[in-house]
Design an enzyme around this catalytic site. Structure first.
Site, PDB file in Angstrom:
ATOM      1  N   SER A 160       0.877  -1.171   0.000  1.00  0.00           N
ATOM      2  CA  SER A 160       0.000   0.000   0.000  1.00  0.00           C
ATOM      3  C   SER A 160       0.913   1.219   0.000  1.00  0.00           C
ATOM      4  O   SER A 160       2.108   1.097   0.320  1.00  0.00           O
ATOM      5  CB  SER A 160      -0.843  -0.025   1.274  1.00  0.00           C
ATOM      6  OG  SER A 160      -1.400   1.247   1.522  1.00  0.00           O
ATOM      7  N   TYR A 208      -2.610  -0.402  10.101  1.00  0.00           N
ATOM      8  CA  TYR A 208      -2.523  -0.953   8.747  1.00  0.00           C
ATOM      9  C   TYR A 208      -1.114  -0.735   8.171  1.00  0.00           C
ATOM     10  O   TYR A 208      -0.521  -1.634   7.575  1.00  0.00           O
ATOM     11  CB  TYR A 208      -3.591  -0.255   7.913  1.00  0.00           C
ATOM     12  CG  TYR A 208      -3.698  -0.615   6.458  1.00  0.00           C
ATOM     13  CD1 TYR A 208      -4.280  -1.811   6.056  1.00  0.00           C
ATOM     14  CD2 TYR A 208      -3.266   0.277   5.471  1.00  0.00           C
ATOM     15  CE1 TYR A 208      -4.429  -2.111   4.699  1.00  0.00           C
ATOM     16  CE2 TYR A 208      -3.415  -0.012   4.128  1.00  0.00           C
ATOM     17  CZ  TYR A 208      -3.998  -1.206   3.744  1.00  0.00           C
ATOM     18  OH  TYR A 208      -4.148  -1.489   2.410  1.00  0.00           O
TER      19      TYR A 208
END
Ligand code: NAP
Length: 245
Positions: A153, A166
């Protein structure tokens, strides 16, 4: 690679396992891999969603897929070892593994991080990846050329306020990718990571509820980089952090 044009039979005779294959990017990757000739092993938590992808592949005339229902949150190391044995018996070897399933966790200030949420995110996004990779390395090593792809990501490459949970899981994923890539650099196995970029899925909608999803690329639109990494055209690419957009 954003403009990569995959040939029709790019993945013919390859067997590829995709985690989180029932929805979002994993669903699109499974359909794209099958459309280019791969036998896809669909791993995920919600059987109904996996069955829908299975039916879509069959209706499109793709090779018959396989389904592995598994909740990465609760799975044990033995579950992965058993799964690897079944895959070896059924397919002999594995040509590709796309680690795609992930949890977003809770966005918010670091001071408010809930340990139960962190543990869940780490279990699904990191520990499950470790156990699955470890169990499947022997079958990946049996393939003539194998591709191991981790999903990162933007916040797996640069941390960001309020994305701690995350982001930490994605940094761990990148570290795993680099370690494995280095360890296997002179082998038939290549290991890379992919950052999909902002993509129209339910995870993205949960992270950015006020955003208009129509402004985002669909999962199907970001597939060129995924196909590139799974096909033999990327055989010399190892330890790289790629972007799908
Ligand atoms: P998504 O739409 O939420 O799909 C996630 C998939 O993971 C679903 O198929 C889900 O299965 C599966 N999954 C979740 N928890 C699981 C568990 N415990 N066991 C088994 N499967 C589980 O997410 P996405 O947007 O497609 O994301 C795919 C990957 O891209 C993720 O690694 C994500 O971090 C990354 N990513 C996405 C974006 C974006 O903008 N969308 C941006 C950067 C990175 P169920 O549907 O059955 O729950």
């Amino acid at each position: 690679m954003l403009e990569y044009q995959a040939t029709e039979n790019l993945l013919k005779n390859k067997t590829i396992l995709v985690t989180g294959a029932g929805d979002g990017i994993g669903r699109a990757a499974s359909l794209a891999f099958a459309a280019h000739g791969a036998t896809v092993i669909l791993l995920g938590k919600t059987v109904k969603k996996l069955e829908a992808v299975y039916d879509e592949i069959e209706q499109a005339g793709g090779p018959q897929p396989a389904i592995i229902p598994l909740d990465l949150k609760g799975a044990t190391e033995q579950n992965y070892i058993d799964m690897a044995e079944t895959i070896e018996q059924q397919f002999g070897h594995l040509d590709g593994l796309l680690h795609n399933a992930s949890l977003l966790g809770v966005l918010g200030p670091f001071e408010h991080i809930s340990m139960s949420s962190v543990e869940e995110v780490m279990k699904v996004n990191v520990i499950a990846e470790i156990m699955l990779t470890k169990a499947l390395l022997p079958v990946l090593k049996k393939a003539p050329l194998a591709s191991l792809v981790f999903t990162s990501s933007g916040v797996g490459r640069q941390g960001r306020a309020f994305w701690g949970e995350y982001a930490m899981s994605k940094f761990a994923t990148e570290g795993m990718m680099q370690s494995i890539a280095h360890e296997f650099q002179d082998s038939n196995l290549r290991t890379n990571s992919i950052n999909p970029g902002a993509t129209r899925t339910s995870m993205r909608a949960n992270a950015y509820p006020a955003e208009n999803p129509q402004t985002l690329k669909t999962p199907a639109e970001i597939m060129p980089t995924y196909l590139y990494l799974m096909g033999d055209d990327s055989k010399d690419i190892n330890g790289q952090q790629l972007n799908a957009q």
